[in-house]
Design a protein around this motif. Structure first.
Motif, PDB file in Angstrom:
ATOM      1  N   SER A  87     -31.502  55.034 -32.598  1.00  0.00           N
ATOM      2  CA  SER A  87     -31.721  56.311 -31.920  1.00  0.00           C
ATOM      3  C   SER A  87     -30.736  56.432 -30.764  1.00  0.00           C
ATOM      4  O   SER A  87     -30.227  55.432 -30.258  1.00  0.00           O
ATOM      5  CB  SER A  87     -33.160  56.416 -31.404  1.00  0.00           C
ATOM      6  OG  SER A  87     -33.388  55.453 -30.391  1.00  0.00           O
ATOM      7  N   VAL A  94     -29.170  57.036 -23.304  1.00  0.00           N
ATOM      8  CA  VAL A  94     -29.851  55.848 -23.802  1.00  0.00           C
ATOM      9  C   VAL A  94     -29.699  55.766 -25.317  1.00  0.00           C
ATOM     10  O   VAL A  94     -29.686  56.796 -25.995  1.00  0.00           O
ATOM     11  CB  VAL A  94     -31.346  55.847 -23.384  1.00  0.00           C
ATOM     12  CG1 VAL A  94     -32.078  57.060 -23.927  1.00  0.00           C
ATOM     13  CG2 VAL A  94     -32.041  54.571 -23.783  1.00  0.00           C
ATOM     14  N   THR A  96     -30.706  52.951 -28.836  1.00  0.00           N
ATOM     15  CA  THR A  96     -31.374  51.750 -29.319  1.00  0.00           C
ATOM     16  C   THR A  96     -30.732  51.349 -30.634  1.00  0.00           C
ATOM     17  O   THR A  96     -30.438  52.209 -31.471  1.00  0.00           O
ATOM     18  CB  THR A  96     -32.882  52.008 -29.521  1.00  0.00           C
ATOM     19  OG1 THR A  96     -33.441  52.387 -28.256  1.00  0.00           O
ATOM     20  CG2 THR A  96     -33.600  50.764 -30.025  1.00  0.00           C
ATOM     21  N   SER A 111     -32.406  46.275 -29.323  1.00  0.00           N
ATOM     22  CA  SER A 111     -31.905  46.405 -27.968  1.00  0.00           C
ATOM     23  C   SER A 111     -31.810  47.880 -27.583  1.00  0.00           C
ATOM     24  O   SER A 111     -31.484  48.724 -28.417  1.00  0.00           O
ATOM     25  CB  SER A 111     -30.515  45.761 -27.884  1.00  0.00           C
ATOM     26  OG  SER A 111     -30.077  45.733 -26.561  1.00  0.00           O
ATOM     27  N   THR A 112     -32.103  48.159 -26.322  1.00  0.00           N
ATOM     28  CA  THR A 112     -31.957  49.504 -25.770  1.00  0.00           C
ATOM     29  C   THR A 112     -31.008  49.424 -24.582  1.00  0.00           C
ATOM     30  O   THR A 112     -31.181  48.582 -23.701  1.00  0.00           O
ATOM     31  CB  THR A 112     -33.327  50.070 -25.329  1.00  0.00           C
ATOM     32  OG1 THR A 112     -34.179  50.139 -26.480  1.00  0.00           O
ATOM     33  CG2 THR A 112     -33.183  51.452 -24.721  1.00  0.00           C
ATOM     34  N   LYS A 114     -29.162  51.644 -21.495  1.00  0.00           N
ATOM     35  CA  LYS A 114     -29.287  52.866 -20.701  1.00  0.00           C
ATOM     36  C   LYS A 114     -28.190  52.889 -19.643  1.00  0.00           C
ATOM     37  O   LYS A 114     -27.830  51.841 -19.093  1.00  0.00           O
ATOM     38  CB  LYS A 114     -30.621  52.901 -19.950  1.00  0.00           C
ATOM     39  CG  LYS A 114     -31.850  52.845 -20.806  1.00  0.00           C
ATOM     40  CD  LYS A 114     -33.095  52.810 -19.927  1.00  0.00           C
ATOM     41  CE  LYS A 114     -34.351  52.680 -20.766  1.00  0.00           C
ATOM     42  NZ  LYS A 114     -35.560  52.641 -19.941  1.00  0.00           N
ATOM     43  N   TRP A 126     -29.694  46.822 -20.031  1.00  0.00           N
ATOM     44  CA  TRP A 126     -29.744  46.357 -21.418  1.00  0.00           C
ATOM     45  C   TRP A 126     -31.063  45.630 -21.609  1.00  0.00           C
ATOM     46  O   TRP A 126     -31.258  44.539 -21.071  1.00  0.00           O
ATOM     47  CB  TRP A 126     -28.572  45.417 -21.643  1.00  0.00           C
ATOM     48  CG  TRP A 126     -28.284  44.977 -23.029  1.00  0.00           C
ATOM     49  CD1 TRP A 126     -29.175  44.677 -24.024  1.00  0.00           C
ATOM     50  CD2 TRP A 126     -26.993  44.744 -23.578  1.00  0.00           C
ATOM     51  NE1 TRP A 126     -28.506  44.278 -25.156  1.00  0.00           N
ATOM     52  CE2 TRP A 126     -27.161  44.313 -24.901  1.00  0.00           C
ATOM     53  CE3 TRP A 126     -25.704  44.841 -23.073  1.00  0.00           C
ATOM     54  CZ2 TRP A 126     -26.098  43.980 -25.729  1.00  0.00           C
ATOM     55  CZ3 TRP A 126     -24.638  44.523 -23.890  1.00  0.00           C
ATOM     56  CH2 TRP A 126     -24.842  44.101 -25.214  1.00  0.00           C
ATOM     57  N   TYR A 128     -33.789  43.915 -24.325  1.00  0.00           N
ATOM     58  CA  TYR A 128     -33.693  43.319 -25.652  1.00  0.00           C
ATOM     59  C   TYR A 128     -34.939  42.521 -25.980  1.00  0.00           C
ATOM     60  O   TYR A 128     -35.637  42.043 -25.090  1.00  0.00           O
ATOM     61  CB  TYR A 128     -32.454  42.424 -25.779  1.00  0.00           C
ATOM     62  CG  TYR A 128     -32.252  41.489 -24.608  1.00  0.00           C
ATOM     63  CD1 TYR A 128     -32.752  40.193 -24.633  1.00  0.00           C
ATOM     64  CD2 TYR A 128     -31.599  41.915 -23.465  1.00  0.00           C
ATOM     65  CE1 TYR A 128     -32.580  39.341 -23.556  1.00  0.00           C
ATOM     66  CE2 TYR A 128     -31.421  41.076 -22.379  1.00  0.00           C
ATOM     67  CZ  TYR A 128     -31.914  39.792 -22.428  1.00  0.00           C
ATOM     68  OH  TYR A 128     -31.760  38.960 -21.355  1.00  0.00           O
TER      69      TYR A 128
END
Length: 169
Positions: A87, A94, A96, A111-112, A114, A126, A128
């Protein structure tokens, strides 16, 4: 806690780095380029598209670079992963992604990343989570991602400074 239950608990971590003098809206396009991570992350020598359009959910990149310790035969292996963008929200800056294949032992890795505005620039965050990695400790992963993110932030900061110097700003 019994050992079977313990192995199901994922490792979770968070790393942050500041990018001084660079606004979030300047830094975001560099990270939004999902196929361009090797330009910024220090241990990657390769980041190439496998499928899809960079920055569109479902696209997949192949990343390779850092080497594992020498094995019994005296050889080093080049580590690689295939990563899928799950996404992305350009307004909130942001995205993912997940590791969907690889030889690094990261299972269920998500992991995301931003980019957050700050008074004097921005911050890259980051987050995770991953199933425990055989032969590693969570502290190793925290160091690997945290150190890599710090270098990435410095590289981005220096790229903007070089560009400003070239433009005479």
């Amino acid at each position: 806690m019994d050992p079977i239950q313990q192995t199901k608990e994922k490792w979770k971590g968070k790393a942050k780095t500041e990018v001084v003098g660079c606004k979030a809206e300047q830094v975001w396009p560099l990270l939004e380029d999902f196929f361009g991570l090797d330009k910024w992350f220090p241990t990657l020598s390769t980041c190439i598209p496998i499928e899809g359009i960079s920055g569109k959910p479902g696209c997949v990149r192949f990343c390779a670079g850092f080497k594992t310790p020498v094995d019994e035969d005296g050889k080093q292996s080049l580590n690689w992963t295939k990563q899928k963008l799950l996404s992305i929200n350009p307004i909130q800056r942001v995205f993912t992604y997940a590791i969907i294949d690889g030889n690094v032992g990261f299972y269920s890795y998500v992991s995301t990343v931003k980019v957050l505005p700050k008074d004097d620039g921005c911050e890259i965050e980051w987050l995770y989570e991953v199933e425990p990695v055989e032969g590693w400790k969570l502290e190793y992963l925290d160091f690997f991602i945290g150190n890599g993110l710090d270098v990435m932030g410095k590289r981005i900061q220096e790229a903007f400074k070089t560009m400003e110097d070239a433009l005479g700003a």
